[in-house]
Design an enzyme around this catalytic site. Sequence first.
Site, PDB file in Angstrom:
ATOM      1  N   ALA A 129       9.282  -0.861   5.390  1.00 21.37           N
ATOM      2  CA  ALA A 129       9.683   0.091   4.376  1.00 21.37           C
ATOM      3  C   ALA A 129       8.429   1.228   4.200  1.00 21.37           C
ATOM      4  O   ALA A 129       8.545   2.175   3.450  1.00 21.37           O
ATOM      5  CB  ALA A 129       9.868  -0.598   3.137  1.00 21.37           C
ATOM      6  N   SER A 154       1.590  -6.231   7.294  1.00 21.99           N
ATOM      7  CA  SER A 154       0.285  -6.429   7.386  1.00 21.99           C
ATOM      8  C   SER A 154      -0.629  -7.152   6.134  1.00 21.99           C
ATOM      9  O   SER A 154      -1.489  -7.720   6.564  1.00 21.99           O
ATOM     10  CB  SER A 154      -0.270  -4.714   7.408  1.00 21.99           C
ATOM     11  OG  SER A 154       0.663  -4.034   8.609  1.00 21.99           O
ATOM     12  N   ASP A 196      -2.833  -1.591  10.336  1.00 24.86           N
ATOM     13  CA  ASP A 196      -2.974  -1.284   8.797  1.00 24.86           C
ATOM     14  C   ASP A 196      -3.747  -2.755   8.193  1.00 24.86           C
ATOM     15  O   ASP A 196      -3.848  -2.686   7.126  1.00 24.86           O
ATOM     16  CB  ASP A 196      -1.761  -1.221   7.984  1.00 24.86           C
ATOM     17  CG  ASP A 196      -1.106   0.087   8.296  1.00 24.86           C
ATOM     18  OD1 ASP A 196      -1.869   1.046   8.553  1.00 24.86           O
ATOM     19  OD2 ASP A 196      -0.075   0.402   7.787  1.00 24.86           O
ATOM     20  N   LYS A 245       0.819  -1.107   0.099  1.00 30.57           N
ATOM     21  CA  LYS A 245      -0.125   0.031   0.114  1.00 30.57           C
ATOM     22  C   LYS A 245       0.905   1.236   0.112  1.00 30.57           C
ATOM     23  O   LYS A 245       2.130   1.198   0.416  1.00 30.57           O
ATOM     24  CB  LYS A 245      -1.021   0.143   1.149  1.00 30.57           C
ATOM     25  CG  LYS A 245      -0.362   0.106   2.477  1.00 30.57           C
ATOM     26  CD  LYS A 245       0.186   1.219   3.264  1.00 30.57           C
ATOM     27  CE  LYS A 245       0.649   1.283   4.528  1.00 30.57           C
ATOM     28  NZ  LYS A 245       1.655   2.318   4.878  1.00 30.57           N
TER      29      LYS A 245
HETATM   30  O1  C5P Z   1      -0.652  -1.306  14.911  1.00 27.32           O
HETATM   31  P1  C5P Z   1       1.028  -1.810  14.429  1.00 27.32           P
HETATM   32  O2  C5P Z   1       1.405  -2.860  15.120  1.00 27.32           O
HETATM   33  O3  C5P Z   1       1.269  -1.764  13.150  1.00 27.32           O
HETATM   34  O4  C5P Z   1       1.673  -0.335  14.802  1.00 27.32           O
HETATM   35  C1  C5P Z   1       3.076  -0.447  15.212  1.00 27.32           C
HETATM   36  C2  C5P Z   1       3.459   0.628  15.871  1.00 27.32           C
HETATM   37  O5  C5P Z   1       3.199   2.030  15.363  1.00 27.32           O
HETATM   38  C3  C5P Z   1       2.691   0.770  17.303  1.00 27.32           C
HETATM   39  O6  C5P Z   1       3.319  -0.087  18.277  1.00 27.32           O
HETATM   40  C4  C5P Z   1       2.841   2.197  17.727  1.00 27.32           C
HETATM   41  O7  C5P Z   1       3.792   2.506  18.094  1.00 27.32           O
HETATM   42  C5  C5P Z   1       2.707   2.867  16.344  1.00 27.32           C
HETATM   43  N1  C5P Z   1       1.360   3.371  15.908  1.00 27.32           N
HETATM   44  C6  C5P Z   1       0.770   4.487  16.290  1.00 27.32           C
HETATM   45  N2  C5P Z   1      -0.584   4.883  16.186  1.00 27.32           N
HETATM   46  C7  C5P Z   1      -1.200   4.078  15.055  1.00 27.32           C
HETATM   47  C8  C5P Z   1      -0.246   3.099  14.328  1.00 27.32           C
HETATM   48  C9  C5P Z   1       0.859   2.785  14.904  1.00 27.32           C
HETATM   49  O8  C5P Z   1       1.130   5.004  17.435  1.00 27.32           O
HETATM   50  N3  C5P Z   1      -2.281   4.544  14.389  1.00 27.32           N
END
Ligand code: C5P
Length: 290
Positions: free
Chosen positions: A95, A101, A134, A9
């Site tokens: 990246a 995801s 995501d 994406k």
């Molecule tokens: O949800 P995901 O595991 O992909 O997110 C990775 C990290 O990115 C989270 O641990 C958080 O620190 C940060 N994040 C965030 N706010 C979001 C998405 C991700 O702070 N909306």
Amino acid sequence: MVRLRAPAKLNLYLRVLGRRPDGYHELETLFERISLADELSFRLAPQGLSLTCDHPTLSCGEENLVLRAARLLQRVCGVRQGAAIHLTKRIPIAAGLGGGSSDAAATLLGLNRLWRTGCSIRQLCGLAAQVGSDVAFFIHQAPFAIGRGRGEQCEPLAGRLPRLWHVVVSHDAQLATSQVYAEWDASTSTLTESAPSITMSVHALRNGSHDELAKGLYNDLEPAAIRRCPIMRTIRGLLLEGGAAGALTSGSGPSVFGVCRSHPHAKRVAQFMRRRGAPTWTIRIAWTAP
Ligand code: C5P
């Protein structure tokens, strides 16, 4: 056996509205699914889950989002069978292109079919949100969607929308999403009052106006990502010098993409980038995945 493509994406727009009490950040983002894709195959196994991958450094351990998604579906649906999963990795890792995801979403979709667990898209989105912010976008299998909340509340854009052409530049740096958000927290320079609105980007998309879309390209995480990885500024500048209508960091970076008006235009910009860029950069032409 079930075989699925897991597309990457881009974020054509990403506004951070603030930090939430749970530590995540409230977002408003416009996702686009692109042609660059990993591939996953799923075979029934009597029991147990296994993951293999053609990538030399990617871990196939329990922390891999593919296994996390598979275990979650297995547990929630009480599945007794197992699966052997193979991942062919083409999307660069860490990246900003959503590769992990998308692999997780493909796993939920693929195993839901293989195990005949009968979960609806809505149920799969609920599971997806537990795996990562995501992941739900990729469950919808829509070319474009607006993401809110952590990014997991996804609303696919309906109707006929144009195919966009891009030049996507990745390089050997990797950025951890959490670090880029932490950098955003620490930053005092990210004042978003003057940000363009997401409505403008969606409108430009519906009208097929590449120039308007390029004007609306916006990413609140870009300054934080560039502070950690300054070469991204050079890449963005070169994409514009090479004739891209606009250029932006995808997600938390470090990939940077240019928006082009057509395939020939993307080829010209890619040629320019190959001539002027560093040999360690990977320059790809990508388009909106149908
Ligand atoms: O949800 P995901 O595991 O992909 O997110 C990775 C990290 O990115 C989270 O641990 C958080 O620190 C940060 N994040 C965030 N706010 C979001 C998405 C991700 O702070 N909306």
